[in-house]
Write a protein that holds these residues in place. Structure first.
Motif, PDB file in Angstrom:
ATOM      1  N   GLU A  91      47.575  43.266  30.980  1.00  0.00           N
ATOM      2  CA  GLU A  91      48.512  43.164  29.867  1.00  0.00           C
ATOM      3  C   GLU A  91      49.752  44.015  30.137  1.00  0.00           C
ATOM      4  N   ILE A 144      42.848  37.745  26.183  1.00  0.00           N
ATOM      5  CA  ILE A 144      43.671  38.946  26.157  1.00  0.00           C
ATOM      6  C   ILE A 144      42.885  40.086  25.515  1.00  0.00           C
ATOM      7  N   TRP A 153      46.875  32.592  31.380  1.00  0.00           N
ATOM      8  CA  TRP A 153      45.855  33.429  30.737  1.00  0.00           C
ATOM      9  C   TRP A 153      45.089  32.638  29.682  1.00  0.00           C
TER      10      TRP A 153
END
Length: 148
Positions: free
Chosen positions: A60, A104, A101
């Motif tokens: 991230e 997360i 992605w």
């Protein structure tokens, strides 16, 4: 014959920054956390993304690094430095990689949320970086052609 090409780099840099600011008012993406759909605002991503590394969110944090690269490229373009093209491209590629992605980090305890879809804030953020890259590339390509 020498063609005079107007230097629009500052106008394009300001346009890119205006798009960037606009993106901050939008939601970036929707994710599921403990069976609840949640929106993640672009402003939250900007301010919290830099802290992700403290909670174990290395990936991230790497995505968030597109922001400082963007601002460095913006400044370098403003100062008429060719390196802005490379840094803007790196920033764009980092930002675009988020498309791949599926999860997360949503909590410092390691809990992951499933990304449902990307929203306009994310796309405008990518667009602002892409505009910066295109304008820097165009400026320096035209600048080198003027010298010929």
């Amino acid at each position: 014959m020498i063609l005079k090409i107007k230097d629009n780099r500052k106008q394009f840099a300001l346009a890119s920054f205006a798009i960037y600011l606009f993106s901050l008012g939008q939601d970036a993406f929707v994710y599921i956390d403990v069976d609840v759909l949640k929106n993640y605002s672009s402003t939250s991503v900007l301010f919290m993304g830099g802290l992700a590394i403290l909670g174990g969110g290395l990936c991230e944090f790497i995505i968030w690094l597109a922001n400082p690269f963007y601002f460095i490229a913006l400044l370098l373009l403003w100062l008429n430095n060719k390196v802005s093209v490379i840094i803007a491209l790196i920033s764009f590629l980092i930002s675009l990689s988020f498309v791949m992605w599926s999860h997360i980090l949503v909590s410092e305890n390691g809990r992951m949320g499933t990304i449902q879809h990307l929203k306009s804030g994310y796309w405008f953020w990518c667009l602002s970086i892409f505009v910066l890259y295109l304008s820097a590339n165009r400026h320096f390509k035209n600048h080198s052609q003027q010298k010929l």
